[in-house]
Design an enzyme around this catalytic site. Structure first.
Site, PDB file in Angstrom:
ATOM      1  CG  HIS A  39      45.846  18.148   7.390  1.00 50.41           C
ATOM      2  ND1 HIS A  39      46.572  17.874   6.259  1.00 50.41           N
ATOM      3  CD2 HIS A  39      46.553  19.113   8.056  1.00 50.41           C
ATOM      4  CE1 HIS A  39      47.671  18.623   6.238  1.00 50.41           C
ATOM      5  NE2 HIS A  39      47.676  19.385   7.294  1.00 50.41           N
ATOM      6  CG  HIS A  62      51.157  17.464  10.035  1.00 47.02           C
ATOM      7  ND1 HIS A  62      51.956  18.500  10.492  1.00 47.02           N
ATOM      8  CD2 HIS A  62      50.286  18.032   9.160  1.00 47.02           C
ATOM      9  CE1 HIS A  62      51.558  19.624   9.923  1.00 47.02           C
ATOM     10  NE2 HIS A  62      50.557  19.375   9.110  1.00 47.02           N
ATOM     11  CD  GLU A 111      52.573  18.409   6.282  1.00 49.78           C
ATOM     12  OE1 GLU A 111      51.373  18.170   6.109  1.00 49.78           O
ATOM     13  OE2 GLU A 111      53.021  19.559   6.400  1.00 49.78           O
TER      14      GLU A 111
END
Ligand code: GLA
Length: 342
Positions: free
Chosen positions: A107, A176, A307
């Site tokens: 991420h 997210h 996502e």
């Protein structure tokens, strides 16, 4: 009619700036978004009886978002999900990113796009956040200009992501949010019915890196093309939850991605996107230690994420959809979260 209200959400430590909150309201939805990480902090949706509940996990105060926490509601970048060992080759040069989850980069790294203050601009029906990610930020090449735009239209929240770079770089942006359509704080999502429009998924190794195989869902636990009730489905296949990329239609046109229905409340979430993939994550790493909004605790499986993004580790997999953005191009993707009752 959509109204947009701006207020102060909190102050960052050491005078690092003020985090603002933007409340977007239509007759069907209310969504709160803050300028820290472009984070959705609340999303109120009515049930069949017209009773509104907040359907996203998160915190009431800024401090909650600044602690170690699993990306609640935030925008993820420069590259969503994992890059194996945090390394990739580009134009004959090797890049090494910070390792922040097991052996991988997850991420966007240690200070990804979820952990920075964005510049907001109010729109008639939403809010646009922008920032410049400096050349070399978290090890990524090129200065990247980024715009994230949230707009509301009735029961539909649209998120548009745009980016331009000064040097070739991988880019894959997502949001997210963790949803629970029974209302955040409800203990699990086992009574949610899930459909994902994918004929294939990406098997992963023990470090959660795709093996490279694009596997048909047919005859597996990953066949979610017809609605399944999540709790029963996990039991039936003896699996401990999902944390996998589902391969969507590879068209840059808007396409259907997923539908989740909570029968008891009647709430339905449909997701449409221009992206080639969606990481379906059933909050497997939550363990009840975080204290959320309204005194909620967040145990394992108390929320789900959809996502929408490029396929994980695409920068190291030539058979995955292209993830590189070049200086003469523009990254432009949109995801729609459409709420209704049925
Ligand atoms: C994504 C990843 C998961 C997990 C969560 C955050 O969904 O795929 O493995 O890292 O983010 O904890």
């Amino acid at each position: 009619m959509v109204s947009v209200t701006r207020s102060v959400f909190g102050e960052l430590p050491s005078g690092a700036g003020t985090v603002e909150k933007f409340q977007l309201q239509s007759d069907l939805l209310r969504v709160d978004i803050i300028s820290w990480g472009c984070t959705i902090t609340a999303l109120e949706v009515k049930d069949r009886q017209g009773r509104a509940s907040d359907v996203v996990l998160g915190f009431a105060e800024l401090e909650g978002y600044l602690q170690k926490q699993p990306y609640f509601g935030a925008v993820i970048g420069r590259v969503a999900n994992r890059i194996a060992k945090g390394t990739f080759m580009l134009d004959g040069k090797e890049f090494q990113l910070p390792i922040n989850r097991g052996p991988n980069s997850l991420h966007g790294g240690l200070w990804g796009f979820d952990k920075v203050l964005w510049s907001p601009q109010v729109l008639p029906n939403g809010v646009q956040f922008s920032r410049v990610s400096p050349d070399g930020e978290e090890g990524y090449p090129g200065e990247l200009k980024v715009w994230v735009t949230y707009t509301l239209d009735g029961g539909e929240l649209m998120v548009n992501y745009r980016a331009q770079t000064s040097r070739t770089t991988p880019v894959s942006l997502t949001n997210h949010s963790y949803f629970n359509l029974a209302g955040q704080g409800s203990p699990n999502i086992y009574d949610h019915e899930v459909t994902i429009e994918a004929d294939a998924f990406l098997p992963v190794n023990e470090a959660l890196i795709p093996t490279g195989e694009v596997a048909p869902v047919q005859g597996t636990a990953f066949d979610l093309r017809q609605p399944v009730e999540l709790g029963k489905h996990l039991q039936q296949f003896s699996i401990d939850g999902f944390d996998h990329n589902f391969c969507l239609k590879q068209s840059k046109e808007k396409h259907f991605c997923a539908r989740v229905r909570h029968a008891a409340s009647g709430r339905v979430l449909e997701v449409y996107t221009t992206q080639p993939g969606v990481q379906f994550y059933t909050a497997n790493f939550l363990d009840g230690t975080l204290k959320g909004k309204g005194g909620a605790v967040y145990p394992k499986h108390c929320g789900f994420c959809l996502e929408t993004q490029n396929w994980p580790n695409a920068v190291n997999q030539s058979n995955f959809p292209p993830v590189l953005l070049r200086p003469e191009e523009e990254y432009n993707h949109t995801t729609w979260f459409k709420f209704s009752v049925a």
